[in-house]
Design a protein around this motif. Structure first.
Motif, mmCIF file in Angstrom:
data_model
loop_
_atom_site.group_PDB
_atom_site.id
_atom_site.type_symbol
_atom_site.label_atom_id
_atom_site.label_comp_id
_atom_site.label_asym_id
_atom_site.label_seq_id
_atom_site.Cartn_x
_atom_site.Cartn_y
_atom_site.Cartn_z
ATOM 1 N N GLN A 72 0.834 -1.198 0.000
ATOM 2 C CA GLN A 72 0.000 0.000 0.000
ATOM 3 C C GLN A 72 0.868 1.247 0.000
ATOM 4 O O GLN A 72 1.874 1.325 0.692
ATOM 5 C CB GLN A 72 -0.914 0.020 1.224
ATOM 6 N N ASN A 74 0.765 5.070 0.918
ATOM 7 C CA ASN A 74 -0.009 6.028 1.692
ATOM 8 C C ASN A 74 0.474 7.462 1.524
ATOM 9 O O ASN A 74 0.107 8.329 2.320
ATOM 10 C CB ASN A 74 0.032 5.654 3.184
ATOM 11 N N ASN A 83 -5.583 9.282 0.561
ATOM 12 C CA ASN A 83 -5.603 8.188 -0.413
ATOM 13 C C ASN A 83 -6.826 8.208 -1.312
ATOM 14 O O ASN A 83 -6.747 7.874 -2.500
ATOM 15 C CB ASN A 83 -5.506 6.845 0.319
ATOM 16 N N SER A 126 -2.692 1.160 -5.761
ATOM 17 C CA SER A 126 -1.921 0.913 -4.537
ATOM 18 C C SER A 126 -2.360 1.788 -3.369
ATOM 19 O O SER A 126 -1.851 1.632 -2.257
ATOM 20 C CB SER A 126 -0.429 1.121 -4.797
ATOM 21 N N TYR A 128 -5.231 1.518 -2.191
ATOM 22 C CA TYR A 128 -6.204 0.657 -1.521
ATOM 23 C C TYR A 128 -7.530 1.382 -1.303
ATOM 24 O O TYR A 128 -8.307 1.025 -0.423
ATOM 25 C CB TYR A 128 -5.679 0.146 -0.177
ATOM 26 N N LEU A 172 -5.954 -6.300 0.164
ATOM 27 C CA LEU A 172 -6.684 -5.399 -0.735
ATOM 28 C C LEU A 172 -8.075 -5.937 -1.020
ATOM 29 O O LEU A 172 -9.065 -5.207 -0.964
ATOM 30 C CB LEU A 172 -5.914 -5.210 -2.038
#
Length: 208
Positions: A72, A74, A83, A126, A128, A172
């Motif tokens: 992930q 961030n 995000n 990525s 999420y 995910l």
């Protein structure tokens, strides 16, 4: 209306910050409409917009894919936010990069745009973000429905879906599994926001 709303709000100091950002958006939009007079200039504006945001996001997408596939990311982006904002911003950037690739003059330029496109796509996935995931699905559906070569569009979407399925970890998919909720359960603010921005993305792409 924005100025009146700013100075009559309960928090005018906080509202002033957002009013400044909104004023910049209005000014740039107006200048584009006035100064861009032909297709070449319009493409140049899209190129600047795409690469200004796309270069860094594509770099992070490719770096994350090489160093830690499925991890992930961030890292926030100042004018997009957390995000969720980053995910939706990157997904809205993909059609612009796709248009640049389709109108490229040679293969090298087309390859560069597609290389950046894939990096931006992976950067969005990525995060999420469930909203970003819905946005990616909406773009895939529209690519198939509105694409001139539907066979190629289906192959591209299938390859990307297979790649994401194999690269991204179970964490995910566990998060994506919370997108749908029962009718008896009231949607929270986050769920409403995801649906709202996804519908805006779909409507904007359809109008184009």
């Amino acid at each position: 209306q924005s100025v009146v709303g700013c100075f009559t709000s309960e928090a005018p100091i906080t509202s002033w910050v957002f009013l400044q950002d909104f004023t910049k958006v209005l000014l740039i939009t107006y200048l584009i409409v006035v100064l861009v007079t032909d297709r070449a200039q319009f493409r140049l504006v899209l190129l600047v917009m795409a690469m200004s945001l796309g270069f860094e996001t594509a770099k992070q997408g490719w770096a994350n894919l090489v160093r830690a596939p499925g991890a992930q990311n961030n890292n926030p982006i100042a004018f997009l936010g957390d995000n969720k904002g980053v995910a939706m911003g990157t997904m809205m950037l993909l059609p612009i990069l796709g248009a640049l690739a389709q109108t490229a003059k040679d293969r090298r330029e087309r390859f560069i745009h597609r290389f950046v496109w894939f990096g931006v796509f992976m950067r969005g996935i990525s995060t999420y973000s469930r909203g970003g995931f819905l946005g990616a699905g909406a773009l895939g559906a529209l690519m198939i429905l509105r694409g001139e070569n539907k066979i190629r569009a289906i192959i591209v979407v299938a390859v990307l879906a297979l790649l994401v399925w194999n690269i991204m970890p179970q964490s995910l998919w566990d998060r994506m599994g919370t997108i749908t909720i029962s009718e008896e359960t009231q949607r929270d603010e986050s769920a409403q926001g995801r649906l709202y921005f996804t519908m805006k993305l779909v409507k904007g792409r359809t109008l184009k």
